[in-house]
Design an enzyme around this catalytic site. Sequence first.
Site, short mmCIF file in Angstrom:
data_model
loop_
_atom_site.label_atom_id
_atom_site.label_comp_id
_atom_site.label_asym_id
_atom_site.label_seq_id
_atom_site.Cartn_x
_atom_site.Cartn_y
_atom_site.Cartn_z
N ASP A 49 0.84 -1.20 0.00
CA ASP A 49 0.00 0.00 0.00
C ASP A 49 0.88 1.25 0.00
O ASP A 49 0.38 2.38 -0.05
CB ASP A 49 -1.01 -0.01 1.16
N LYS A 118 -1.53 -9.36 2.66
CA LYS A 118 -0.79 -8.93 3.85
C LYS A 118 -1.64 -7.91 4.61
O LYS A 118 -2.33 -7.10 3.99
CB LYS A 118 0.56 -8.31 3.48
N GLU A 187 9.00 -4.38 10.61
CA GLU A 187 9.45 -3.09 10.08
C GLU A 187 10.01 -2.21 11.18
O GLU A 187 9.34 -1.95 12.20
CB GLU A 187 8.28 -2.38 9.37
O1 KIV Z 1 3.54 -1.17 1.64
C1 KIV Z 1 4.73 -1.52 1.72
O2 KIV Z 1 5.57 -1.15 0.90
C2 KIV Z 1 5.12 -2.39 2.82
C3 KIV Z 1 6.59 -2.64 3.00
C4 KIV Z 1 7.24 -1.47 3.59
C5 KIV Z 1 6.82 -3.86 3.79
O3 KIV Z 1 4.29 -2.82 3.56
#
Ligand code: KIV
Length: 270
Positions: A49, A118, A187
Amino acid sequence: MEGKVKRITTRTLAEMKARHEPITMLTAYDYTFARLLDEAGIEVLLVGDSASNVIAGHETTLPITLEQMIYHGSAVVRAAKRAMVVVDMPFGSYQGDSKAALHAAIRIMKESGAHAVKLEGGQAVLDSVRRIVSAGIPVMGHLGLTPQSIYQFGGYRVRAKDPAEAIKLREDARLLAEAGAFALVLEKVPARLAKDLSEHLPIPTIGIGAGPYCDGQVLVLHDMLGLNKDFSPRFLRRYADLAETVKAACTRYFQDVKNRDFPSLEESYE
Ligand code: KIV
């Protein structure tokens, strides 16, 4: 006849963790880049996202919609012959209502053709994780500096440095694995905490700003390619300086057109 390429699956990632082979993940949002990443051998393409930031120019990841995530996801899926494609569930699509979460996850899987979703958070989103997993949809977790909670955090500082937050993160990680998550993004957390989690969790950890001991690593594509010069946290390694390359090419084109050097007669039709 060329053999069919074997798709990376949740099982492949579990096997990689078991044999201590690092997992590579990069974000991808469109067909052209996704094809290059797939050809480079990257195992997981995350339709993050973060598209909200690097593609749409929003300050946070909050505004991106389910429809937009599905649009980016379907472009990446069309390109990925080998890589596993994971699509982020956008803010508001899975918090608080596990039935709505399942509905959103099913839309992502059906309409984009992705291989997994995710979502961010631990205990607070467990019902959603369980319900999505129970429908046969692989779920990747995401703990630490979860950008969808940025207004609650009040900034982009390293998370879980204080013992109480570290205890909570450990417990969230355990609960996510128990609920059936197949992998976990960590993260911006201390390397020592990520190491301990990677050693003790049964599922692969994928770090971003979480040190060298995770089972895998992820970076935002536009950051690691040097397309976004404004963002330079300590954890970011730039593998190219595409901002300069693109600007130089566009400047040359600008000059050629202004000087009537482009197109030449050889570049024209009779
Ligand atoms: O949205 C994204 O790019 C992420 C990464 C930072 C893991 O969730």
